[in-house]
Design a protein around this motif. Sequence first.
Motif, PDB file in Angstrom:
ATOM      1  N   THR A  60       0.827  -1.202   0.000  1.00 22.80           N
ATOM      2  CA  THR A  60       0.000   0.000   0.000  1.00 22.80           C
ATOM      3  C   THR A  60       0.859   1.248   0.000  1.00 22.80           C
ATOM      4  O   THR A  60       0.605   2.199  -0.746  1.00 22.80           O
ATOM      5  N   LEU A  61       1.894   1.252   0.827  1.00 18.68           N
ATOM      6  CA  LEU A  61       2.792   2.396   0.900  1.00 18.68           C
ATOM      7  C   LEU A  61       3.516   2.611  -0.424  1.00 18.68           C
ATOM      8  O   LEU A  61       3.619   3.735  -0.911  1.00 18.68           O
ATOM      9  N   SER A  68       2.294   9.340  -5.921  1.00 14.13           N
ATOM     10  CA  SER A  68       2.527  10.706  -5.457  1.00 14.13           C
ATOM     11  C   SER A  68       3.537  11.437  -6.345  1.00 14.13           C
ATOM     12  O   SER A  68       3.478  12.655  -6.467  1.00 14.13           O
ATOM     13  N   ARG A  69       4.464  10.712  -6.940  1.00 14.89           N
ATOM     14  CA  ARG A  69       5.478  11.267  -7.843  1.00 14.89           C
ATOM     15  C   ARG A  69       6.318  12.365  -7.196  1.00 14.89           C
ATOM     16  O   ARG A  69       6.793  13.266  -7.864  1.00 14.89           O
ATOM     17  N   ILE A  72      10.837  13.292  -2.536  1.00 13.99           N
ATOM     18  CA  ILE A  72      11.133  13.686  -1.151  1.00 13.99           C
ATOM     19  C   ILE A  72      10.098  13.082  -0.206  1.00 13.99           C
ATOM     20  O   ILE A  72      10.438  12.468   0.809  1.00 13.99           O
ATOM     21  N   VAL A  73       8.824  13.254  -0.535  1.00 14.83           N
ATOM     22  CA  VAL A  73       7.757  12.697   0.306  1.00 14.83           C
ATOM     23  C   VAL A  73       7.819  11.181   0.291  1.00 14.83           C
ATOM     24  O   VAL A  73       7.703  10.519   1.336  1.00 14.83           O
ATOM     25  N   GLY A  74       8.006  10.590  -0.884  1.00 17.65           N
ATOM     26  CA  GLY A  74       8.089   9.132  -0.991  1.00 17.65           C
ATOM     27  C   GLY A  74       9.245   8.565  -0.200  1.00 17.65           C
ATOM     28  O   GLY A  74       9.094   7.595   0.536  1.00 17.65           O
ATOM     29  N   GLY A  75      10.408   9.181  -0.328  1.00 21.14           N
ATOM     30  CA  GLY A  75      11.564   8.718   0.435  1.00 21.14           C
ATOM     31  C   GLY A  75      11.363   8.883   1.928  1.00 21.14           C
ATOM     32  O   GLY A  75      11.749   8.020   2.710  1.00 21.14           O
TER      33      GLY A  75
END
Length: 140
Positions: A60-61, A68-69, A72-75
Amino acid sequence: GIVMGLNLLEVVELQLPSFFSDYDPRAAAANLPSSGVQAYLAGLTFALAASPCSTPVLATLLGYVATSRDPIVGGSLLLTYTTGYVAPLLIAASFAGALQSLLSFRRYSTWINPISGAFLLGGGVYTLLDKLFPATSMVM
């Protein structure tokens, strides 16, 4: 998130595949020459045992991070997940000598699944409602 939260709250039962459920690491470890190999295989066994619990959350994450592309947020989300996943293991390994005193906290372990399920369910419902009814910004 919603289904995983309901699973932790025992409202919905998920049957996830469990690999090597009949594997006995002690029998295999008796034939290994070094403690490094034994530690690696113990970690591998733990990873396979924990996989049915952690894979749905990680999938899910990863899906959210992919859509989200934003690297920074993904990492940051993946780092936070990894830190939360590994921190209890590092703490337990650090205090292995005090294991008897840690066992006294077992009475609180019955609350872990319901609290985790409530957080996952709340986050999933929030995300669903946010997608269905996005907030509109007013320009003045």
